[in-house]
Design a protein around this motif. Structure first.
Motif, PDB file in Angstrom:
ATOM      1  N   LEU A 110       0.840  -1.199   0.000  1.00 29.57           N
ATOM      2  CA  LEU A 110       0.000   0.000   0.000  1.00 29.57           C
ATOM      3  C   LEU A 110       0.875   1.249   0.000  1.00 29.57           C
ATOM      4  O   LEU A 110       1.971   1.240   0.552  1.00 29.57           O
ATOM      5  N   LEU A 111       0.338   2.307  -0.612  1.00 31.28           N
ATOM      6  CA  LEU A 111       0.930   3.627  -0.477  1.00 31.28           C
ATOM      7  C   LEU A 111      -0.036   4.474   0.340  1.00 31.28           C
ATOM      8  O   LEU A 111      -1.145   4.765  -0.092  1.00 31.28           O
ATOM      9  N   LEU A 112       0.363   4.817   1.571  1.00 32.10           N
ATOM     10  CA  LEU A 112      -0.505   5.556   2.481  1.00 32.10           C
ATOM     11  C   LEU A 112      -0.269   7.052   2.345  1.00 32.10           C
ATOM     12  O   LEU A 112       0.881   7.509   2.311  1.00 32.10           O
ATOM     13  N   THR A 113      -1.362   7.809   2.281  1.00 27.27           N
ATOM     14  CA  THR A 113      -1.251   9.265   2.252  1.00 27.27           C
ATOM     15  C   THR A 113      -2.171   9.854   3.311  1.00 27.27           C
ATOM     16  O   THR A 113      -3.305   9.415   3.489  1.00 27.27           O
ATOM     17  N   MET A 114      -1.639  10.828   4.043  1.00 26.30           N
ATOM     18  CA  MET A 114      -2.419  11.522   5.062  1.00 26.30           C
ATOM     19  C   MET A 114      -1.829  12.904   5.240  1.00 26.30           C
ATOM     20  O   MET A 114      -0.639  13.035   5.556  1.00 26.30           O
ATOM     21  N   PRO A 139       3.912  -0.622  -7.966  1.00 27.97           N
ATOM     22  CA  PRO A 139       2.558  -0.196  -8.366  1.00 27.97           C
ATOM     23  C   PRO A 139       1.504  -0.787  -7.433  1.00 27.97           C
ATOM     24  O   PRO A 139       0.894  -1.821  -7.717  1.00 27.97           O
ATOM     25  N   VAL A 140       1.281  -0.151  -6.308  1.00 28.27           N
ATOM     26  CA  VAL A 140       0.355  -0.661  -5.296  1.00 28.27           C
ATOM     27  C   VAL A 140      -0.828   0.288  -5.151  1.00 28.27           C
ATOM     28  O   VAL A 140      -0.765   1.453  -5.560  1.00 28.27           O
ATOM     29  N   PRO A 141      -1.932  -0.185  -4.556  1.00 27.12           N
ATOM     30  CA  PRO A 141      -3.073   0.712  -4.310  1.00 27.12           C
ATOM     31  C   PRO A 141      -2.697   1.873  -3.399  1.00 27.12           C
ATOM     32  O   PRO A 141      -1.831   1.750  -2.534  1.00 27.12           O
ATOM     33  N   VAL A 142      -3.378   2.990  -3.608  1.00 27.16           N
ATOM     34  CA  VAL A 142      -3.163   4.181  -2.784  1.00 27.16           C
ATOM     35  C   VAL A 142      -4.282   4.259  -1.753  1.00 27.16           C
ATOM     36  O   VAL A 142      -5.466   4.199  -2.100  1.00 27.16           O
ATOM     37  N   LEU A 143      -3.922   4.373  -0.485  1.00 26.01           N
ATOM     38  CA  LEU A 143      -4.902   4.509   0.586  1.00 26.01           C
ATOM     39  C   LEU A 143      -4.775   5.902   1.190  1.00 26.01           C
ATOM     40  O   LEU A 143      -3.715   6.270   1.702  1.00 26.01           O
ATOM     41  N   SER A 144      -5.863   6.671   1.122  1.00 20.66           N
ATOM     42  CA  SER A 144      -5.860   8.029   1.646  1.00 20.66           C
ATOM     43  C   SER A 144      -6.696   8.099   2.914  1.00 20.66           C
ATOM     44  O   SER A 144      -7.851   7.662   2.922  1.00 20.66           O
ATOM     45  N   ILE A 145      -6.103   8.628   3.975  1.00 19.30           N
ATOM     46  CA  ILE A 145      -6.825   8.863   5.224  1.00 19.30           C
ATOM     47  C   ILE A 145      -7.224  10.342   5.234  1.00 19.30           C
ATOM     48  O   ILE A 145      -6.369  11.227   5.320  1.00 19.30           O
ATOM     49  N   LEU A 146      -8.510  10.604   5.113  1.00 16.64           N
ATOM     50  CA  LEU A 146      -8.995  11.965   4.928  1.00 16.64           C
ATOM     51  C   LEU A 146      -9.309  12.674   6.239  1.00 16.64           C
ATOM     52  O   LEU A 146      -9.744  13.825   6.229  1.00 16.64           O
ATOM     53  N   ASP A 147      -9.125  11.986   7.353  1.00 17.61           N
ATOM     54  CA  ASP A 147      -9.338  12.585   8.671  1.00 17.61           C
ATOM     55  C   ASP A 147      -8.024  13.162   9.165  1.00 17.61           C
ATOM     56  O   ASP A 147      -7.165  12.451   9.701  1.00 17.61           O
ATOM     57  N   TYR A 174      -7.958  -7.516  -4.157  1.00 18.45           N
ATOM     58  CA  TYR A 174      -6.754  -6.692  -4.007  1.00 18.45           C
ATOM     59  C   TYR A 174      -6.106  -6.419  -5.361  1.00 18.45           C
ATOM     60  O   TYR A 174      -5.655  -5.299  -5.632  1.00 18.45           O
ATOM     61  N   LYS A 175      -6.067  -7.430  -6.210  1.00 15.97           N
ATOM     62  CA  LYS A 175      -5.419  -7.286  -7.516  1.00 15.97           C
ATOM     63  C   LYS A 175      -6.065  -6.193  -8.351  1.00 15.97           C
ATOM     64  O   LYS A 175      -5.393  -5.500  -9.123  1.00 15.97           O
ATOM     65  N   ASN A 176      -7.386  -6.035  -8.238  1.00 13.48           N
ATOM     66  CA  ASN A 176      -8.109  -5.055  -9.043  1.00 13.48           C
ATOM     67  C   ASN A 176      -8.331  -3.730  -8.318  1.00 13.48           C
ATOM     68  O   ASN A 176      -9.059  -2.867  -8.805  1.00 13.48           O
ATOM     69  N   LEU A 177      -7.713  -3.578  -7.147  1.00 11.53           N
ATOM     70  CA  LEU A 177      -7.926  -2.387  -6.335  1.00 11.53           C
ATOM     71  C   LEU A 177      -6.916  -1.304  -6.707  1.00 11.53           C
ATOM     72  O   LEU A 177      -5.716  -1.553  -6.797  1.00 11.53           O
ATOM     73  N   SER A 178      -7.414  -0.089  -6.936  1.00  5.71           N
ATOM     74  CA  SER A 178      -6.524   1.015  -7.278  1.00  5.71           C
ATOM     75  C   SER A 178      -6.436   2.072  -6.186  1.00  5.71           C
ATOM     76  O   SER A 178      -5.389   2.700  -6.005  1.00  5.71           O
ATOM     77  N   GLU A 179      -7.533   2.282  -5.440  1.00  8.64           N
ATOM     78  CA  GLU A 179      -7.525   3.352  -4.442  1.00  8.64           C
ATOM     79  C   GLU A 179      -8.496   3.030  -3.311  1.00  8.64           C
ATOM     80  O   GLU A 179      -9.528   2.387  -3.521  1.00  8.64           O
ATOM     81  N   TYR A 190     -12.031   1.812  -4.746  1.00  7.85           N
ATOM     82  CA  TYR A 190     -12.145   2.122  -6.167  1.00  7.85           C
ATOM     83  C   TYR A 190     -11.343   1.089  -6.946  1.00  7.85           C
ATOM     84  O   TYR A 190     -10.132   0.943  -6.741  1.00  7.85           O
ATOM     85  N   SER A 191     -12.029   0.367  -7.814  1.00  9.61           N
ATOM     86  CA  SER A 191     -11.356  -0.673  -8.590  1.00  9.61           C
ATOM     87  C   SER A 191     -10.733  -0.081  -9.847  1.00  9.61           C
ATOM     88  O   SER A 191     -11.003   1.063 -10.226  1.00  9.61           O
ATOM     89  N   ASP A 192      -9.902  -0.884 -10.497  1.00 10.44           N
ATOM     90  CA  ASP A 192      -9.298  -0.454 -11.761  1.00 10.44           C
ATOM     91  C   ASP A 192     -10.344  -0.211 -12.831  1.00 10.44           C
ATOM     92  O   ASP A 192     -10.076   0.477 -13.822  1.00 10.44           O
ATOM     93  N   ASN A 193     -11.538  -0.789 -12.652  1.00  9.41           N
ATOM     94  CA  ASN A 193     -12.617  -0.650 -13.630  1.00  9.41           C
ATOM     95  C   ASN A 193     -13.633   0.417 -13.226  1.00  9.41           C
ATOM     96  O   ASN A 193     -14.759   0.430 -13.708  1.00  9.41           O
ATOM     97  N   ASN A 194     -13.205   1.297 -12.289  1.00 10.48           N
ATOM     98  CA  ASN A 194     -14.037   2.435 -11.866  1.00 10.48           C
ATOM     99  C   ASN A 194     -15.315   2.019 -11.135  1.00 10.48           C
ATOM    100  O   ASN A 194     -16.323   2.730 -11.184  1.00 10.48           O
ATOM    101  N   THR A 195     -15.290   0.885 -10.492  1.00 10.94           N
ATOM    102  CA  THR A 195     -16.397   0.494  -9.624  1.00 10.94           C
ATOM    103  C   THR A 195     -16.115   0.995  -8.213  1.00 10.94           C
ATOM    104  O   THR A 195     -15.015   0.792  -7.685  1.00 10.94           O
ATOM    105  N   LYS A 196     -17.091   1.649  -7.592  1.00 13.37           N
ATOM    106  CA  LYS A 196     -16.952   2.134  -6.227  1.00 13.37           C
ATOM    107  C   LYS A 196     -17.635   1.168  -5.262  1.00 13.37           C
ATOM    108  O   LYS A 196     -18.750   0.715  -5.531  1.00 13.37           O
TER     109      LYS A 196
END
Length: 247
Positions: A110-114, A139-147, A174-179, A190-196
């Motif tokens: 994961l790439l964590l952003t806060m 190339p890993v999913p990005v996880l954003s903590i918005l708090d 996990y394989k299809n997870l982008s964010e 958010y998947s690579d196919n834009n499914t929320k």
């Protein structure tokens, strides 16, 4: 009396044998040192993909000596295991002139952003520094903590447990997870196919188990990519909206 004498004789024999062996080892070491048998050795480093070999050599250079036998293998291991992105190190000698160093690297999941902080995390929850080079390589999913009002440490346990579950039990997700976005008790995927996909933070794993079962029931007619969004926040229910349909 005879038995005691036999014990003494046996002890002296063993003691003498030990002295002979010790003397032989010392003589071999002394002779080897005098002719430089274990000098001018090669260092073979393997297992490292992300960390440059030159950087590893720079780290261990102060620990080297003129003889392969006098190098402290534990010191080298401890020194390298203190480096970011190195999980474990195996150091060994192959006599007379090879030092083997095998590296086991950490792999970010994961790439964590806060706020203004960005860092990688591996599957054990270890945080790893992120820079331009590492972001380009992993190339890993990005996880954003918005708090912004809470420290990242508050979420690390839940994040680690959840992604360990994904990797072990639901790897295709996990394989299809982008964010991933975390805010106000809700995790948005958010998947690579834009499914929320929306899930509540209080029972994440059970919700993803329900989603995994749902995915099996609609397959092969449907996949998750056919849905615009999937809402798991209502207990034991899956609410969906298909793509390319009005309403």
């Amino acid at each position: 009396m005879y038995k005691r004498k036999q014990i003494v004789i046996k002890f002296l024999s063993l003691f003498g044998l030990a002295l002979v062996i010790s003397a032989t080892i010392y003589a071999v070491q002394a002779y080897s040192s005098s002719i430089g048998l274990f000098n001018n050795f090669d260092i073979q480093i393997s297992g490292n993909n992300y960390i440059d070999t030159a950087r590893i050599e720079d780290e261990i250079y102060p620990l080297m000596s003129s003889s392969l036998l006098s190098i402290n293998l534990t010191d080298i291991q401890n020194k390298l295991e203190s480096m970011d992105y190195i999980e474990a190190v195996l150091v060994s000698r192959i006599l007379p002139n090879i030092l083997i160093i095998y590296i086991v690297e950490r792999s970010p999941i994961l790439l964590l952003t806060m706020s203004d902080k960005t860092t990688f995390m591996d599957k054990k929850g270890t945080l790893l520094p992120a820079n331009e080079k590492s972001i380009g390589i992993f190339p890993v999913p990005v996880l954003s903590i918005l708090d912004d009002n809470e420290p990242i440490d508050k979420y690390l346990g839940d994040i680690t447990q959840f992604f360990q579950f994904l990797l072990a039990e639901y790897p295709i997700f996990y394989k299809n997870l982008s964010e991933v976005k975390i805010q106000a008790g809700v995790w948005e995927f958010y998947s690579d196919n834009n499914t929320k996909i929306y899930a509540h933070d209080s029972y994440l794993i059970s919700q993803l188990n329900i989603l995994k079962y749902f995915e099996k029931t609609v397959h092969p007619m449907r996949d998750l990519q056919h849905y615009h969004y999937i809402d798991l926040r209502i207990k034991d229910q899956v609410i969906v909206k298909e793509k390319y349909r009005k309403g």
